[in-house]
Write an enzyme that holds these catalytic residues in place. Structure first.
Site, PDB file in Angstrom:
ATOM      1  N   ASP A  23      -9.218   5.343   4.861  1.00 13.00           N
ATOM      2  CA  ASP A  23      -9.906   6.066   3.572  1.00 13.00           C
ATOM      3  C   ASP A  23     -10.971   5.247   2.945  1.00 13.00           C
ATOM      4  O   ASP A  23     -10.779   4.162   2.385  1.00 13.00           O
ATOM      5  CB  ASP A  23      -8.782   6.212   2.663  1.00 13.00           C
ATOM      6  N   ASN A  25     -13.005   6.577   0.851  1.00 13.83           N
ATOM      7  CA  ASN A  25     -13.310   7.065  -0.405  1.00 13.83           C
ATOM      8  C   ASN A  25     -14.607   7.468  -0.813  1.00 13.83           C
ATOM      9  O   ASN A  25     -14.967   7.520  -2.033  1.00 13.83           O
ATOM     10  CB  ASN A  25     -12.613   6.082  -1.485  1.00 13.83           C
ATOM     11  N   HIS A 121      -3.787  12.950   1.257  1.00 16.55           N
ATOM     12  CA  HIS A 121      -4.528  12.991   2.526  1.00 16.55           C
ATOM     13  C   HIS A 121      -3.824  13.416   3.550  1.00 16.55           C
ATOM     14  O   HIS A 121      -2.668  13.358   3.758  1.00 16.55           O
ATOM     15  CB  HIS A 121      -4.781  11.391   2.460  1.00 16.55           C
TER      16      HIS A 121
END
Length: 132
Positions: A23, A25, A121
């Site tokens: 991730d 982000n 997610h």
């Protein structure tokens, strides 16, 4: 981001192939989130974050393996827990497999696993040739 960039540069110079998964982000491009216009001032889609990702790909030479194989819109890996974002597919693609070019060229298929929901997610899956 500067520290991670230095780490990526060191890896690039050692001559080995890498796949960095996780991730990050950051939604790199407009295609990577549903409501890009209204999120331009939000963390995860700030101009400086996207510029940094572009630098990782264009200057450091890494490859966004998912986008190398899949240019379709609305391919997201994260959805807010508010406003029925999952049900309406109002999401962001924040999860990546970023690879050095040598191994990125071995990628043959990609998908996002949405058959079961584990969290906010969804797993990003990339299949590579067997003989790496």
């Amino acid at each position: 981001m500067d520290l991670f960039e230095n780490w990526l540069e060191e890896r690039r110079q050692d001559g080995r192939d890498y796949i960095i998964c996780g991730d990050w982000n950051i939604a790199h491009k407009q295609i990577d989130l549903k409501n890009w216009k209204s999120n331009q001032k939000n963390s995860g889609f700030l101009p400086e974050e996207r510029e940094w990702m572009t630098k990782v790909f264009d200057e450091l030479g890494y490859v966004d393996v998912f986008r190398q194989l899949n240019q379709e819109a609305e391919q997201f890996t994260w959805w807010s827990n508010r406003g029925q974002a999952w049900a309406k597919n109002v999401g962001w693609r924040l999860d990546y497999q970023v690879a050095s070019p040598g191994i990125a060229e071995k990628a043959i298929a990609t998908s996002i696993f949405k058959e079961q929901r584990f969290s906010d997610h969804a797993p990003l899956i990339v299949e590579y040739e067997k003989n790496l």
